[in-house]
Motif scaffolding. Sequence first.
Motif, mmCIF file in Angstrom:
data_model
loop_
_atom_site.group_PDB
_atom_site.id
_atom_site.type_symbol
_atom_site.label_atom_id
_atom_site.label_comp_id
_atom_site.label_asym_id
_atom_site.label_seq_id
_atom_site.Cartn_x
_atom_site.Cartn_y
_atom_site.Cartn_z
ATOM 1 N N MET A 67 0.807 -1.218 0.000
ATOM 2 C CA MET A 67 0.000 0.000 0.000
ATOM 3 C C MET A 67 0.845 1.275 0.000
ATOM 4 S SD MET A 67 -2.977 -1.106 -0.220
ATOM 5 C CE MET A 67 -3.808 0.455 -0.040
ATOM 6 N N GLY A 68 2.143 1.184 0.295
ATOM 7 C CA GLY A 68 2.974 2.383 0.433
ATOM 8 C C GLY A 68 3.034 3.204 -0.844
ATOM 9 N N LEU A 69 3.427 2.572 -1.965
ATOM 10 C CA LEU A 69 3.540 3.310 -3.219
ATOM 11 C C LEU A 69 2.174 3.713 -3.762
ATOM 12 C CD1 LEU A 69 6.432 1.451 -5.079
ATOM 13 C CD2 LEU A 69 6.472 3.729 -4.054
ATOM 14 N N SER A 70 1.154 2.884 -3.494
ATOM 15 C CA SER A 70 -0.189 3.235 -3.936
ATOM 16 C C SER A 70 -0.672 4.508 -3.240
ATOM 17 C CB SER A 70 -1.160 2.087 -3.663
ATOM 18 O OG SER A 70 -2.460 2.431 -4.015
ATOM 19 N N VAL A 71 -0.457 4.609 -1.933
ATOM 20 C CA VAL A 71 -0.827 5.808 -1.175
ATOM 21 C C VAL A 71 -0.006 7.004 -1.662
ATOM 22 C CG1 VAL A 71 -0.808 6.873 1.102
ATOM 23 C CG2 VAL A 71 -1.609 4.524 0.833
ATOM 24 N N ALA A 72 1.308 6.814 -1.874
ATOM 25 C CA ALA A 72 2.171 7.904 -2.343
ATOM 26 C C ALA A 72 1.708 8.409 -3.716
ATOM 27 C CB ALA A 72 3.619 7.425 -2.414
ATOM 28 N N TRP A 73 1.323 7.492 -4.576
ATOM 29 C CA TRP A 73 0.849 7.868 -5.915
ATOM 30 C C TRP A 73 -0.412 8.733 -5.817
ATOM 31 C CZ3 TRP A 73 -3.440 7.188 -9.008
ATOM 32 C CH2 TRP A 73 -3.269 7.407 -10.372
ATOM 33 N N ASN A 74 -1.326 8.338 -4.923
ATOM 34 C CA ASN A 74 -2.554 9.116 -4.731
ATOM 35 C C ASN A 74 -2.255 10.530 -4.225
ATOM 36 O OD1 ASN A 74 -4.386 7.211 -5.590
ATOM 37 N ND2 ASN A 74 -4.721 6.339 -3.563
ATOM 38 N N ILE A 75 -1.322 10.650 -3.304
ATOM 39 C CA ILE A 75 -0.970 11.963 -2.758
ATOM 40 C C ILE A 75 -0.375 12.851 -3.859
ATOM 41 C CG2 ILE A 75 0.518 13.171 -1.125
ATOM 42 C CD1 ILE A 75 0.264 10.736 0.720
ATOM 43 N N ALA A 76 0.508 12.270 -4.682
ATOM 44 C CA ALA A 76 1.102 13.041 -5.792
ATOM 45 C C ALA A 76 0.028 13.505 -6.768
ATOM 46 C CB ALA A 76 2.155 12.201 -6.512
ATOM 47 N N GLN A 77 -0.939 12.634 -7.057
ATOM 48 C CA GLN A 77 -2.036 13.000 -7.955
ATOM 49 C C GLN A 77 -2.859 14.153 -7.381
ATOM 50 O OE1 GLN A 77 -3.138 11.569 -11.116
ATOM 51 N NE2 GLN A 77 -0.986 10.985 -11.053
ATOM 52 N N GLN A 78 -3.104 14.126 -6.065
ATOM 53 C CA GLN A 78 -3.864 15.195 -5.433
ATOM 54 C C GLN A 78 -3.162 16.551 -5.578
ATOM 55 O OE1 GLN A 78 -4.460 12.974 -1.559
ATOM 56 N NE2 GLN A 78 -6.443 13.977 -1.696
ATOM 57 N N HIS A 79 -1.853 16.548 -5.680
ATOM 58 C CA HIS A 79 -1.073 17.776 -5.837
ATOM 59 C C HIS A 79 -0.961 18.191 -7.310
ATOM 60 C CE1 HIS A 79 0.127 17.003 -1.677
ATOM 61 N NE2 HIS A 79 0.587 18.248 -1.640
ATOM 62 N N GLY A 80 -1.565 17.427 -8.228
ATOM 63 C CA GLY A 80 -1.414 17.716 -9.644
ATOM 64 C C GLY A 80 -0.076 17.278 -10.193
ATOM 65 N N GLY A 81 0.611 16.384 -9.480
ATOM 66 C CA GLY A 81 1.917 15.893 -9.916
ATOM 67 C C GLY A 81 1.856 14.419 -10.269
ATOM 68 N N ARG A 82 3.010 13.774 -10.137
ATOM 69 C CA ARG A 82 3.067 12.350 -10.475
ATOM 70 C C ARG A 82 4.300 11.715 -9.827
ATOM 71 N NH1 ARG A 82 5.184 14.898 -15.049
ATOM 72 N NH2 ARG A 82 7.186 14.043 -15.779
ATOM 73 N N LEU A 83 4.299 10.395 -9.810
ATOM 74 C CA LEU A 83 5.447 9.617 -9.353
ATOM 75 C C LEU A 83 5.969 8.788 -10.516
ATOM 76 C CD1 LEU A 83 4.640 8.142 -5.812
ATOM 77 C CD2 LEU A 83 6.401 9.799 -6.414
ATOM 78 N N ASP A 84 7.263 8.828 -10.735
ATOM 79 C CA ASP A 84 7.910 8.018 -11.767
ATOM 80 C C ASP A 84 8.937 7.117 -11.104
ATOM 81 O OD1 ASP A 84 6.448 9.285 -13.735
ATOM 82 O OD2 ASP A 84 7.982 10.814 -14.081
ATOM 83 N N ILE A 85 8.974 5.866 -11.533
ATOM 84 C CA ILE A 85 9.966 4.908 -11.042
ATOM 85 C C ILE A 85 10.794 4.448 -12.227
ATOM 86 C CG2 ILE A 85 10.364 2.724 -9.863
ATOM 87 C CD1 ILE A 85 9.080 4.718 -8.049
ATOM 88 N N VAL A 86 12.097 4.686 -12.165
ATOM 89 C CA VAL A 86 13.015 4.227 -13.207
ATOM 90 C C VAL A 86 13.945 3.202 -12.580
ATOM 91 C CG1 VAL A 86 14.772 4.903 -14.878
ATOM 92 C CG2 VAL A 86 12.868 6.465 -14.370
ATOM 93 N N SER A 87 13.911 1.967 -13.089
ATOM 94 C CA SER A 87 14.704 0.908 -12.450
ATOM 95 C C SER A 87 14.912 -0.244 -13.416
ATOM 96 C CB SER A 87 13.977 0.413 -11.190
ATOM 97 O OG SER A 87 14.740 -0.585 -10.541
ATOM 98 N N SER A 88 15.892 -1.025 -13.112
ATOM 99 C CA SER A 88 16.127 -2.288 -13.816
ATOM 100 C C SER A 88 16.820 -3.234 -12.846
ATOM 101 C CB SER A 88 16.978 -2.075 -15.084
ATOM 102 O OG SER A 88 18.241 -1.528 -14.745
ATOM 103 N N LYS A 89 16.705 -4.500 -13.070
ATOM 104 C CA LYS A 89 17.231 -5.509 -12.150
ATOM 105 C C LYS A 89 18.734 -5.336 -11.965
ATOM 106 C CE LYS A 89 16.271 -9.172 -9.637
ATOM 107 N NZ LYS A 89 15.375 -9.079 -8.475
#
Length: 479
Positions: A439-461
Amino acid sequence: MAIRFHDRIAIRLSLAIVIVVLVTAVTVATLVLRDEKRILQRDLRVRALQLGEIMTRQVLEPLLYEENYTLHELITSYLAARDAFLVYGELYNEQGEKILAREKIPVPRKPVVLAEYAGELPKFLRDVEQSNDLVPMDLVVPISSSKIGVVGYLRLGVSVEPLIRTISASRRKVWAVTAVIAVLGSLAGLWMARALLYPVLLLNQAAHKVGEGNLGMEIRETGVGEIRELSLTFNTMSRRLKELVDEITAAQENLVRTEKLYALGEFSTGLAHEIKNPLTSIKMLIQRAGEQEEALEGEDLEVIIDELERIDHTVTRFLRSARQSDIAVTRTDINSLVEDVLAITRPKIEKSGVVIVKKLAKDIAPVQIDASGIRQILMNGILNALQAMDEGGKLTITTAVDGRELRCTITDTGCGISEEHLKYIFDPFFTTKENGTGMGLSVAWNIAQQHGGRLDIVSSKNNGTSFILVLPYDDTPYS
């Protein structure tokens, strides 16, 4: 976007028709007048030659017998005739000496050396093209006999005034007829253009309305040929488009309903799973107390209280992720917020052996954000990074402004996230951790959306992860 007046097809086609009609009418009138003038000039030239031939025959005998009175009366009668176009007449003997000269009106004319025009053919000293209403044509006709030869010369001044009057009258008539034809032709052309373009204009208006969402509308099937076929095709397309949109809307509603049911199922499953474990512990303690007929006290009560708090915490987190709660924004310095989060997490960072690298831009103006919500996002990003570097590593935190965006990036050198897992990273209840709730990233994503922003994750194994928080940025000073 409104079409400019001169760019409208109706205006352009109407102007083109009017221009074509006018150019055609003017061209035809010009050609008619030019041909008529040429014909009239030729006729006047022929009449002058015919007059000269007639007069030479009449003056031949009086000239041979030197009957000057007869010659005088003959030329005077031609000058005095009502329909005569003779302006002056002169007689010369065979040596070129003037014998007689009569004129209707005084007309200046140059003396002529007739020896230069010797011969048996008439000669125009001044042709019709060089003449005007004041200067007549000048014609020299030899007076000759088949037996004797040339015995003298007749010089005639032929007026072009009748020709000019005739051409002027013809010009007025032709231009009047041309104006009538141009007006009638333009009106007929405009009527035809309107009849041709009216269905197209209806089609254009209908297309605008369809573009605005009025699907299924139809237009009156007017016009002929391809225009009528175009109207039929538009009506068919409009009906079919409405049917397709209705089908897509129905399918979308079903899909949304299905997704909601799926999300509800996932939510319920995750919530039940998170509550089941503490409830199991509480149940076991209560059952044991019942079997042993002992009161719950001491350590058992503490365990029950802890598990109940765990349930309360879980339910609170689930509710926050499931609904959009109001946020309280204040002017906040993002760099200070980062420093606060690092101060809170510093003991855990030092314990994990992770090195902190800060690259915080100094020229960032305070922004309007919910400090507690953004703090939770940054806390989540740092804790996830620490969990990914269980054997130590480097944690880089960067703040920067990119155009109208404020970026806060948390980069670790940990194990990274596989491509397969990366696309589900923000889904509720998705986690790869044994004790995680997802639930951590899901909650963080919702908070960013409420601010009119976004969350991006850039990663590889095995190549680390960058956790990027993007917020709207406005550097306009606050009053």
